[in-house]
Write an enzyme that holds these catalytic residues in place. Structure first.
Site, PDB file in Angstrom:
ATOM      1  N   ALA A   1     -27.109  -8.340  72.794  1.00 45.93           N
ATOM      2  CA  ALA A   1     -26.613  -6.798  72.972  1.00 45.93           C
ATOM      3  C   ALA A   1     -27.011  -6.084  71.742  1.00 45.93           C
ATOM      4  O   ALA A   1     -27.092  -4.883  71.607  1.00 45.93           O
ATOM      5  CB  ALA A   1     -25.385  -6.705  73.734  1.00 45.93           C
ATOM      6  N   LYS A   2     -26.816  -6.935  70.537  1.00 49.48           N
ATOM      7  CA  LYS A   2     -26.810  -6.250  69.272  1.00 49.48           C
ATOM      8  C   LYS A   2     -25.945  -4.960  69.175  1.00 49.48           C
ATOM      9  O   LYS A   2     -26.207  -4.031  68.615  1.00 49.48           O
ATOM     10  CB  LYS A   2     -28.216  -5.942  68.822  1.00 49.48           C
ATOM     11  CG  LYS A   2     -28.705  -7.263  68.742  1.00 49.48           C
ATOM     12  CD  LYS A   2     -30.207  -7.176  67.918  1.00 49.48           C
ATOM     13  CE  LYS A   2     -31.101  -8.423  67.914  1.00 49.48           C
ATOM     14  NZ  LYS A   2     -31.695  -8.964  69.211  1.00 49.48           N
ATOM     15  N   ARG A   3     -24.936  -4.894  69.788  1.00 47.02           N
ATOM     16  CA  ARG A   3     -24.015  -3.898  69.824  1.00 47.02           C
ATOM     17  C   ARG A   3     -23.457  -3.861  68.323  1.00 47.02           C
ATOM     18  O   ARG A   3     -23.429  -4.702  67.397  1.00 47.02           O
ATOM     19  CB  ARG A   3     -22.824  -3.818  70.925  1.00 47.02           C
ATOM     20  CG  ARG A   3     -23.203  -4.030  72.164  1.00 47.02           C
ATOM     21  CD  ARG A   3     -24.319  -2.665  72.673  1.00 47.02           C
ATOM     22  NE  ARG A   3     -24.378  -2.467  74.128  1.00 47.02           N
ATOM     23  CZ  ARG A   3     -25.594  -2.998  74.544  1.00 47.02           C
ATOM     24  NH1 ARG A   3     -26.728  -3.395  73.844  1.00 47.02           N
ATOM     25  NH2 ARG A   3     -25.846  -2.796  76.009  1.00 47.02           N
TER      26      ARG A   3
ATOM     27  N   THR B   1     -23.974 -10.705  70.538  1.00 43.76           N
ATOM     28  CA  THR B   1     -24.968 -10.272  69.083  1.00 43.76           C
ATOM     29  C   THR B   1     -24.294  -9.019  68.551  1.00 43.76           C
ATOM     30  O   THR B   1     -24.286  -8.120  69.533  1.00 43.76           O
ATOM     31  CB  THR B   1     -26.267 -10.475  69.197  1.00 43.76           C
ATOM     32  OG1 THR B   1     -26.813  -9.614  70.335  1.00 43.76           O
ATOM     33  CG2 THR B   1     -26.832 -11.775  69.529  1.00 43.76           C
TER      34      THR B   1
ATOM     35  N   ASP C   1     -33.577  -2.562  68.065  1.00 44.73           N
ATOM     36  CA  ASP C   1     -34.126  -3.663  68.222  1.00 44.73           C
ATOM     37  C   ASP C   1     -35.585  -3.522  68.028  1.00 44.73           C
ATOM     38  O   ASP C   1     -36.113  -2.583  67.662  1.00 44.73           O
ATOM     39  CB  ASP C   1     -33.767  -4.086  69.444  1.00 44.73           C
ATOM     40  CG  ASP C   1     -33.715  -5.967  69.319  1.00 44.73           C
ATOM     41  OD1 ASP C   1     -34.570  -6.656  69.015  1.00 44.73           O
ATOM     42  OD2 ASP C   1     -32.729  -6.331  69.762  1.00 44.73           O
TER      43      ASP C   1
END
Lengths: 279, 279
Positions: A97-99, A123, B101
């Site tokens: 999710a790369k939050r 993530t 991203d």
């Protein structure tokens, strides 16, 4: 069972450090799946479930990528939940999710992924500061994979630049994660791009006990033997992710899941020289 | 109508640079809302819609924060869609998602927010490099607000550090956004924390035409007069966000929406010295 205990058990049970990335791209779904279902939600759900069924034997972990579920619009998270609830309980689930946010926003991302969806790890993007980790830090059954070194060309804009007293921002992030690990119940791991095994080892030495999520093997062409070298002194358990290289194998074939299983098995075998250290 | 045209029109029609942040925290919802509906999804949806109804007159924009919708679990994006479809068409909608991203993942975030949810703008985290902007760059009806300077203490871990030839990473980001604006159809704006108006002006000068999203006014206590000074030479239109200070006003009162309207009106008036430059 702590996150690292579950991670170790999962790697040992499957004899594999493979993580299968679930990036369900509507333009790449196998023909038979598209023909069988009308709605894209059903297509994605069925496709991911079959990929899980045919690869679980060969993979320690699954990494669903939130972007591909959000792209389905309002029902995206419902499909996401369906898919993750199909993953066997003994596998590690990483929400890619790369939050990265702070205060009550971070609290709510924690609620979403640790409480509602109850995945094992997420993530994290640390640009707003290490404060981004705080909301997630109180749960020993969970892990974070913090962006440290990525394998895209844009990594040279920030992550690969010299930073403070370090040769790169990546090294600084690793160093800080190692220090912050002492005060975090949640395991603090790292995302480390695999197409740069040489650079990787200079980052890994700063956080040698961190679990690793390593994308860039397979379709993106990272070298396994170089990666093995980079991991020589690393004690944290690595998961090596492959998405497209596995899930779209045989996408034009009627028996596409067989190709998917074959690719996962083959990747597991290719990784065996790395895996053997951790089983 | 391009993004900046819509932004200008919206500020002119309302005579306001106020952006109302929709951060529906279940623990803070007004009592009457909790009593009226059983399900948290209905509570959040109803609460946000009423906030929109009572503040639209005073606000040029709304900024729903994805974390609070994702925290609802599988139906979160369905509630998100319900809420944004209730926002009047002439208002700017900013999805506060802080996504960042690359490659097909970025493509899918673009599909989600520009195509499926069709919001006007999204907040972006550039840590993985300016490559994170590419998937979003072909739509003149849309805008990006890229994290440049935030107002949290963790901003000193990265954003406020000296970087390359700049006094801060924030300045470098602003400089790059200005350069990349020439090649982007999508407007490239910035998120600039308002509690640091002095630092802000040194960042703003590098991208003087960028639209701004300024959090930190209201509950977080940024000073409006300082902000006004920082904006003296800035031509890009600012939106000044307030969330908690407005939406939870009067949360223990039966006629809570009246308090919400009053707070929004009051904030609009406080901002009038800033707004007058852009109308």
């Amino acid at each position: 069972m702590t996150f690292t205990e579950k991670l170790r058990a999962s790697v040992q049970e499957t004899g594999s450090t493979l993580c299968v990335g679930l990036d369900p791209n509507l333009d790449l779904l196998p023909q038979p799946v598209k023909q069988q279902f009308e709605s894209r939600e059903e297509q994605v759900s069925y496709f991911c479930k079959l990929v899980i069924d045919y690869t679980a034997e060969h993979a320690a972990a699954f990494k669903p990528n939130l972007a591909f579920f959000e792209a389905l619009g309002k029902d995206g998270l419902s499909v996401f939940e369906e898919v993750i609830s199909h993953i066997p309980e003994n596998k590690i689930i990483i929400a890619d999710a790369k939050r990265g946010d702070i205060s009550s926003t971070a609290d709510h991302y924690k609620k979403a992924y640790f409480d509602e969806f109850n995945v094992d790890a997420i993530t994290i993007n640390p640009l707003m500061g290490f404060e981004t980790l705080e909301a997630f830090s109180k749960d020993e059954t969970k892990g974070l994979y913090v962006l440290a070194l990525t394998s895209n060309s844009g990594a040279s804009d920030f992550l690969k630049q010299p930073y403070k007293n370090f040769e790169s921002m990546s090294e600084y992030i690793a160093d800080q994660l190692s220090k912050k690990s002492r005060f975090s119940d949640t395991h603090l791991g790292m995302v480390i791009g695999a197409t740069q095994a040489e650079e990787a080892s200079s980052v890994l030495k700063y956080h040698p006990e961190g679990a690793l999520l390593i994308p860039g093997i397979g379709a993106q062409g990272g070298s396994i033997s170089e990666l093995e070298k980079a991991l020589t002194h690393h004690t944290g358990i690595p998961l090596i992710n492959s998405s497209r290289g596995i899930i779209y194998a045989g996408k034009d074939e009627g028996d596409w899941p067989e190709y998917v299983a074959e690719q996962a098995k083959s990747m597991k075998q290719k990784l065996s020289s790395i895996t053997k250290k951790y089983v």
